[in-house]
Design an enzyme around this catalytic site. Structure first.
Site, PDB file in Angstrom:
ATOM      1  N   MET A  33       0.798  -1.280  -0.098  1.00 28.51           N
ATOM      2  CA  MET A  33      -0.500   0.159   0.113  1.00 28.51           C
ATOM      3  C   MET A  33       0.368   1.147  -0.078  1.00 28.51           C
ATOM      4  O   MET A  33       0.434   2.694   0.230  1.00 28.51           O
ATOM      5  CB  MET A  33      -1.022  -0.152   1.118  1.00 28.51           C
ATOM      6  CG  MET A  33      -1.916  -1.121   1.507  1.00 28.51           C
ATOM      7  SD  MET A  33      -3.415  -1.075   2.114  1.00 28.51           S
ATOM      8  CE  MET A  33      -2.904  -0.506   3.682  1.00 28.51           C
ATOM      9  N   GLY A  34       1.764   0.904  -0.880  1.00 26.89           N
ATOM     10  CA  GLY A  34       3.673   2.269  -0.498  1.00 26.89           C
ATOM     11  C   GLY A  34       3.801   2.776   0.665  1.00 26.89           C
ATOM     12  O   GLY A  34       3.493   1.596   1.296  1.00 26.89           O
ATOM     13  N   HIS A  37       9.005   0.856   2.969  1.00 25.75           N
ATOM     14  CA  HIS A  37      10.222   1.461   4.235  1.00 25.75           C
ATOM     15  C   HIS A  37      10.672  -0.026   4.089  1.00 25.75           C
ATOM     16  O   HIS A  37      10.813  -0.583   2.903  1.00 25.75           O
ATOM     17  CB  HIS A  37       9.287   0.946   5.711  1.00 25.75           C
ATOM     18  CG  HIS A  37       8.437   0.360   5.997  1.00 25.75           C
ATOM     19  ND1 HIS A  37       8.556  -0.889   6.113  1.00 25.75           N
ATOM     20  CD2 HIS A  37       7.041   0.040   6.057  1.00 25.75           C
ATOM     21  CE1 HIS A  37       7.641  -1.747   6.080  1.00 25.75           C
ATOM     22  NE2 HIS A  37       6.185  -0.907   6.725  1.00 25.75           N
ATOM     23  N   ALA A  38      11.905  -0.324   5.084  1.00 19.55           N
ATOM     24  CA  ALA A  38      12.979  -1.350   5.064  1.00 19.55           C
ATOM     25  C   ALA A  38      12.202  -2.712   4.929  1.00 19.55           C
ATOM     26  O   ALA A  38      12.781  -3.451   4.461  1.00 19.55           O
ATOM     27  CB  ALA A  38      13.993  -0.985   5.799  1.00 19.55           C
ATOM     28  N   HIS A  40       9.345  -2.955   3.292  1.00 15.63           N
ATOM     29  CA  HIS A  40       8.800  -3.857   2.317  1.00 15.63           C
ATOM     30  C   HIS A  40      10.132  -4.129   0.818  1.00 15.63           C
ATOM     31  O   HIS A  40      10.091  -5.027   0.424  1.00 15.63           O
ATOM     32  CB  HIS A  40       8.811  -2.019   1.408  1.00 15.63           C
ATOM     33  CG  HIS A  40       7.321  -2.203   2.495  1.00 15.63           C
ATOM     34  ND1 HIS A  40       6.852  -1.017   3.006  1.00 15.63           N
ATOM     35  CD2 HIS A  40       6.115  -2.549   2.037  1.00 15.63           C
ATOM     36  CE1 HIS A  40       5.855  -0.666   3.540  1.00 15.63           C
ATOM     37  NE2 HIS A  40       5.207  -1.767   2.921  1.00 15.63           N
ATOM     38  N   GLN A  64     -10.529  -2.834   2.059  1.00 19.92           N
ATOM     39  CA  GLN A  64      -9.438  -3.328   3.053  1.00 19.92           C
ATOM     40  C   GLN A  64      -9.503  -2.396   4.365  1.00 19.92           C
ATOM     41  O   GLN A  64      -9.348  -3.042   5.724  1.00 19.92           O
ATOM     42  CB  GLN A  64      -8.553  -3.733   2.912  1.00 19.92           C
ATOM     43  CG  GLN A  64      -7.492  -2.974   2.935  1.00 19.92           C
ATOM     44  CD  GLN A  64      -5.516  -3.781   2.358  1.00 19.92           C
ATOM     45  OE1 GLN A  64      -6.230  -3.997   1.618  1.00 19.92           O
ATOM     46  NE2 GLN A  64      -5.382  -3.629   3.471  1.00 19.92           N
ATOM     47  N   SER A 189       4.145   0.869   7.958  1.00 20.92           N
ATOM     48  CA  SER A 189       3.787   2.497   7.387  1.00 20.92           C
ATOM     49  C   SER A 189       3.162   3.514   8.507  1.00 20.92           C
ATOM     50  O   SER A 189       3.326   4.351   8.461  1.00 20.92           O
ATOM     51  CB  SER A 189       2.988   2.150   6.333  1.00 20.92           C
ATOM     52  OG  SER A 189       3.586   1.628   5.445  1.00 20.92           O
ATOM     53  N   ARG A 190       2.565   2.284   9.609  1.00 24.99           N
ATOM     54  CA  ARG A 190       1.242   3.039  10.720  1.00 24.99           C
ATOM     55  C   ARG A 190       2.451   3.787  11.484  1.00 24.99           C
ATOM     56  O   ARG A 190       2.424   5.020  12.791  1.00 24.99           O
ATOM     57  CB  ARG A 190       0.491   2.705  10.920  1.00 24.99           C
ATOM     58  CG  ARG A 190      -0.669   2.501   9.903  1.00 24.99           C
ATOM     59  CD  ARG A 190      -1.293   1.793  10.930  1.00 24.99           C
ATOM     60  NE  ARG A 190      -2.740   1.537   9.102  1.00 24.99           N
ATOM     61  CZ  ARG A 190      -3.555  -0.143   8.791  1.00 24.99           C
ATOM     62  NH1 ARG A 190      -2.692  -0.673   8.671  1.00 24.99           N
ATOM     63  NH2 ARG A 190      -4.389   0.570   8.398  1.00 24.99           N
TER      64      ARG A 190
HETATM   65  N1  LIG Z   1       8.467  -4.817   9.020  1.00 24.71           N
HETATM   66  C1  LIG Z   1       7.984  -5.685   7.769  1.00 24.71           C
HETATM   67  N2  LIG Z   1       9.376  -6.585   7.322  1.00 24.71           N
HETATM   68  C2  LIG Z   1       8.303  -7.469   6.548  1.00 24.71           C
HETATM   69  N3  LIG Z   1       7.410  -7.488   6.198  1.00 24.71           N
HETATM   70  C3  LIG Z   1       6.305  -6.127   5.888  1.00 24.71           C
HETATM   71  C4  LIG Z   1       6.849  -5.210   7.454  1.00 24.71           C
HETATM   72  N4  LIG Z   1       5.965  -3.915   7.219  1.00 24.71           N
HETATM   73  C5  LIG Z   1       5.201  -4.559   6.258  1.00 24.71           C
HETATM   74  N5  LIG Z   1       5.909  -6.078   5.504  1.00 24.71           N
HETATM   75  C6  LIG Z   1       5.162  -6.206   4.465  1.00 24.71           C
HETATM   76  O1  LIG Z   1       4.778  -4.932   3.319  1.00 24.71           O
HETATM   77  C7  LIG Z   1       3.889  -5.632   2.242  1.00 24.71           C
HETATM   78  C8  LIG Z   1       2.581  -4.485   2.437  1.00 24.71           C
HETATM   79  O2  LIG Z   1       2.278  -3.987   3.283  1.00 24.71           O
HETATM   80  P1  LIG Z   1       1.836  -2.721   3.534  1.00 24.71           P
HETATM   81  O3  LIG Z   1       2.439  -1.788   2.447  1.00 24.71           O
HETATM   82  O4  LIG Z   1       0.612  -3.072   4.669  1.00 24.71           O
HETATM   83  O5  LIG Z   1       2.722  -2.000   4.064  1.00 24.71           O
HETATM   84  P2  LIG Z   1       2.915  -1.893   6.399  1.00 24.71           P
HETATM   85  O6  LIG Z   1       3.765  -0.950   6.916  1.00 24.71           O
HETATM   86  O7  LIG Z   1       2.760  -3.187   6.799  1.00 24.71           O
HETATM   87  O8  LIG Z   1       1.693  -0.827   6.741  1.00 24.71           O
HETATM   88  P3  LIG Z   1       0.774  -0.755   7.762  1.00 24.71           P
HETATM   89  O9  LIG Z   1       0.843   0.126   8.588  1.00 24.71           O
HETATM   90  O10 LIG Z   1      -0.296  -0.854   7.179  1.00 24.71           O
HETATM   91  O11 LIG Z   1       0.393  -2.250   8.530  1.00 24.71           O
HETATM   92  C9  LIG Z   1       3.006  -6.887   3.189  1.00 24.71           C
HETATM   93  O12 LIG Z   1       2.905  -8.276   2.790  1.00 24.71           O
HETATM   94  C10 LIG Z   1       3.632  -6.665   4.024  1.00 24.71           C
HETATM   95  O13 LIG Z   1       3.734  -7.703   5.594  1.00 24.71           O
HETATM   96  C1  LIG Z   2      -1.663  -7.140   0.576  1.00 18.98           C
HETATM   97  C2  LIG Z   2      -2.278  -5.423   0.367  1.00 18.98           C
HETATM   98  C3  LIG Z   2      -1.195  -4.703  -0.080  1.00 18.98           C
HETATM   99  C4  LIG Z   2      -3.359  -5.789   0.265  1.00 18.98           C
HETATM  100  O1  LIG Z   2      -3.861  -4.041  -0.247  1.00 18.98           O
HETATM  101  C5  LIG Z   2      -2.345  -4.955   2.130  1.00 18.98           C
HETATM  102  O2  LIG Z   2      -3.082  -5.804   2.704  1.00 18.98           O
HETATM  103  C6  LIG Z   2      -0.488  -4.824   2.628  1.00 18.98           C
HETATM  104  O3  LIG Z   2       0.042  -3.933   2.084  1.00 18.98           O
HETATM  105  O4  LIG Z   2      -0.420  -5.355   3.094  1.00 18.98           O
HETATM  106  N1  BAL Z   3      -0.863  -4.316   6.060  1.00 18.48           N
HETATM  107  C1  BAL Z   3      -1.805  -4.468   6.451  1.00 18.48           C
HETATM  108  C2  BAL Z   3      -3.211  -3.304   5.271  1.00 18.48           C
HETATM  109  C3  BAL Z   3      -3.992  -3.315   6.316  1.00 18.48           C
HETATM  110  O1  BAL Z   3      -3.829  -3.252   7.890  1.00 18.48           O
HETATM  111  O2  BAL Z   3      -4.905  -2.393   6.100  1.00 18.48           O
END
Ligand SMILES: Nc1ncnc2c1ncn2[C@@H]1O[C@H](COP(=O)(O)OP(=O)(O)OP(=O)(O)O)[C@@H](O)[C@H]1O
Ligand SMILES: CC(C)(CO)[C@@H](O)C(=O)[O-]
Ligand code: BAL
Length: 283
Positions: A33-34, A37-38, A40, A64, A189-190
Site C-alpha cells: 500500500m506504499g 520502508h525497509a 518492503h 480493506q 507504515s503506521r
Molecule cells: N517490517 C516488515 N517486515 C517485513 N515485511 C513487512 C514489514 N512491514 C510490512 N511488510 C509487508 O509489506 C507488504 C505491504 O504491507 P503494507 O504496505 O501494508 O505496509 P505496512 O508497513 O504493513 O503498513 P501498515 O501500517 O498498513 O501495516 C505486506 O506483505 C507486509 O506484510
Molecule cells: C496485501 C495488501 C497490499 C493488499 O492491499 C495489503 O493488505 C498490505 O499492504 O499488506
Molecule cells: N498491512 C496490512 C494492511 C492493513 O492493515 O490494512
C-alpha cells in the site's frame, strides 16, 4: 535518481508482462500500500531470488478499511516509493487508481474461512475480504510466478496462502521474515503516527511476545504465558485487542504445545495507532 516506470492501467501492465514472458523471464509481485520502508525493501530483495522481473503494486485498497479506519490519512508517498523501489531493482511500479481497480458496478468479493477466522477478523470483520479480493485481482492482473508477503502481517500471509491453494491460483506465495527497528519494533507504515512517548513504549509488544515464546519453550503452560504477556502489554499503556497462541499454519486455536507448531499473535492500540506483531514459538 533511481526512478522506475510507473504503470497505472491493467492493460498496460499486462502488455509489459507479456513482453517479459515472451523472453522467458519469471515475474515476481510485491503487493504493497506504499509508504515504502525497509520491510518492503526486504520483500523486493527476496523477490530477486525467484524472478528476473519484479512488479511492486502500490495501491491503498479502500475495501480493506472499515469506515472508521485510517484510509484518508494513510501515508501516500508515491514519488519516494518509486525511488526506493528503483534502488531495490524493481522493474515496474503498478499504481492503479480506485476506479481502475474497482470499475463501476464492481460486485464480487472473495469469501473466507479457516485462517481468516478470529484474531484480526474479530476487530476488522470485513478486512480480509477486502485484502483477499484485491490480492486475487492483482494475481490475475500480473499473473506472477511468485508473490512475496511479510510475516509482519502473519494472518494475512496465512489467508493469502490458503486462498491461492483453494482457488488453484498459479502463483507461489512466499513469506519474508519481519524487519525490525534495533529495539525490536516491527517496521510499519503506521509507525509514523506514533508520538515520541508512544514510540518509546511500542517495543514492549515484541518484547512481551519474546518472553512468552521463551517461557512456552521452557515448558510453561501456553495459557499462563499468554496471560502474562497480555498483562505486560496492558501495563505498558496499550489497549489490547488480542494476544493469542495459534497453530502456526492453520491459525486454529490451540490448547497446548502438543497441538503443533505455535505462533503468538498480537494487536494492540497505543493512542490512535494500532500495531500488530507476531513471533514463532521455537521447538
Ligand atoms: N517490517 C516488515 N517486515 C517485513 N515485511 C513487512 C514489514 N512491514 C510490512 N511488510 C509487508 O509489506 C507488504 C505491504 O504491507 P503494507 O504496505 O501494508 O505496509 P505496512 O508497513 O504493513 O503498513 P501498515 O501500517 O498498513 O501495516 C505486506 O506483505 C507486509 O506484510
Ligand atoms: C496485501 C495488501 C497490499 C493488499 O492491499 C495489503 O493488505 C498490505 O499492504 O499488506
Ligand atoms: N498491512 C496490512 C494492511 C492493513 O492493515 O490494512
Amino acid at each position: 535518481m533511481a526512478d522506475i516506470e510507473t504503470i497505472h492501467t491493467v492493460a498496460e501492465l499486462r502488455a509489459r508482462v507479456r513482453i517479459w514472458r515472451a523472453a522467458g523471464q519469471r515475474v515476481a509481485l510485491v503487493p504493497t500500500m506504499g509508504a515504502l520502508h525497509a520491510g518492503h525493501v526486504a520483500l523486493m530483495q527476496a523477490a530477486h531470488q525467484h524472478a528476473e522481473r519484479i512488479v511492486v503494486s502500490i495501491f491503498v485498497n479502500p475495501t480493506q478499511f472499515a469506515p472508521t479506519e485510517d484510509l484518508a490519512r494513510y501515508p501516500r508517498t508515491l514519488d519516494a516509493d518509486r525511488e526506493k523501489a528503483g534502488l531495490a531493482g524493481v522493474d515496474v511500479a503498478f499504481a492503479p487508481d480506485v476506479a481502475e481497480m474497482y470499475p463501476q458496478g464492481f460486485a464480487t468479493t472473495v469469501s473466507l474461512d479457516g485462517p481468516a477466522l478470529g484474531l484480526e477478523t474479530d476487530f476488522r470483520p470485513t478486512h480480509f475480504a477486502g485484502v483477499a479480493t484485491v490480492v486475487a485481482k492483482l494475481f490475475s492482473q500480473v499473473a506472477p510466478d511468485v508473490a512475496l508477503f511479510g510475516e509482519k502481517d502473519y494472518q494475512q500471509l496465512a489467508v493469502v496462502t490458503r486462498m491461492a491453494r483453494d482457488l488453484d491460483l498459479p502463483v507461489k506465495v512466499i513469506g519474508v521474515p519481519t524487519v525490525r527497528e534495533p529495539d525490536g519494533l516491527a517496521l510499519s507504515s503506521r509507525n509514523v503516527y506514533l508520538s515520541a512517548e508512544e514510540r518509546r513504549i511500542a517495543p514492549v509488544l515484541y518484547r512481551a511476545l519474546g518472553v512468552a515464546a521463551q517461557a512456552i519453550r521452557s515448558g510453561a503452560p501456553v495459557a499462563e504465558a499468554v496471560e502474562s504477556a497480555r498483562d505486560d502489554v496492558r501495563s505498558a499503556g496499550f489497549a489490547l485487542d488480542y494476544l493469542d497462541a495459534r497453530h502456526a499454519e492453520t491459525l486454529a486455536p490451540v490448547a497446548g504445545r502438543g497441538d503443533g507448531p505455535l505462533r503468538l499473535l498480537v494487536a494492540a492500540r497505543l493512542g490512535a495507532t494500532r500495531l500488530i506483531d507476531n513471533i514463532a514459538v521455537p521447538d
